[in-house]
Scaffold this active site. Sequence first.
Site, short mmCIF file in Angstrom:
data_model
loop_
_atom_site.label_atom_id
_atom_site.label_comp_id
_atom_site.label_asym_id
_atom_site.label_seq_id
_atom_site.Cartn_x
_atom_site.Cartn_y
_atom_site.Cartn_z
N LYS A 13 0.82 -1.22 0.00
CA LYS A 13 0.00 0.00 0.00
C LYS A 13 0.86 1.27 0.00
CE LYS A 13 -2.48 -0.66 3.72
NZ LYS A 13 -1.85 -1.91 4.19
N ARG A 88 -11.08 0.80 8.89
CA ARG A 88 -10.77 -0.61 9.12
C ARG A 88 -12.04 -1.43 9.37
NH1 ARG A 88 -5.24 -1.49 10.24
NH2 ARG A 88 -4.09 0.44 10.64
N ARG A 123 11.96 -10.94 5.96
CA ARG A 123 12.65 -9.67 6.19
C ARG A 123 13.64 -9.78 7.34
NH1 ARG A 123 7.42 -5.65 6.60
NH2 ARG A 123 6.91 -5.46 4.39
N ARG A 156 12.25 -8.70 13.10
CA ARG A 156 11.32 -7.95 13.95
C ARG A 156 10.18 -8.87 14.39
NH1 ARG A 156 12.42 -2.48 13.51
NH2 ARG A 156 13.65 -1.91 11.68
N ARG A 167 -1.97 -11.32 12.10
CA ARG A 167 -2.33 -10.01 11.55
C ARG A 167 -3.21 -10.15 10.31
NH1 ARG A 167 2.99 -6.70 10.58
NH2 ARG A 167 1.53 -5.00 10.14
#
Length: 212
Positions: A13, A88, A123, A156, A167
């Site tokens: 996004k 949301r 990542r 992370r 999520r």
Amino acid sequence: MKIILLGAPGAGKGTQAEKIIEKLGIPSISTGNILRAHLKEGTELGLKAKGFMESGNLVPDDLIVDMLKNRLSEKDCENGYILDGYPRTVAQAEALKDMGAQIDSVVSIETDDEAIIGRMSGRRSCKNCGASYHVLYNKPASEGVCDKCGAALFQREDDKEETVKARLEVFHAQTEPVKAYYEKEGILHKIDGMGSIPDITKRIFEALGITE
């Protein structure tokens, strides 16, 4: 043009918002950034929000809506804006309508969950300089070591596979009804979010009627 950008965490996004900003010269509005600005400046709304946050509660929708209303009344929003990360929920979508925001288009970047999990869980970040890497697409020269400063790389918490899956579950539960809401309004554009960045940008521009 007033645009809402929807998409799962890691769907791209932010990258696509930048492309639209470059083309149309309109600001990208994030409720998270607005909240942080109010907290930093110690505004009346910021102090109210701080009270909820310090007691471990979520900032209520009506407070976020008031902050958003203030932000959308600023001069740089006169020719339009992109809303990133809001609404949301359907309740937030209705609150947006009630405040008089006339949204032109809602772009939903549709991505494959497995691809998102692979993209995010791979990542790695440098503890020292913050440089970013990926175990498949952007490997450091030496495994686990930053090319730039030689410090150790780490994953992370937000990027761990179980966290990403959780999520995504929350995202789908909240956002599917929002997509249905805007589909009824006739302004939802579902965009295939798989492929190269330029390809996805082209699809979004075509859906919005923007000439490259």
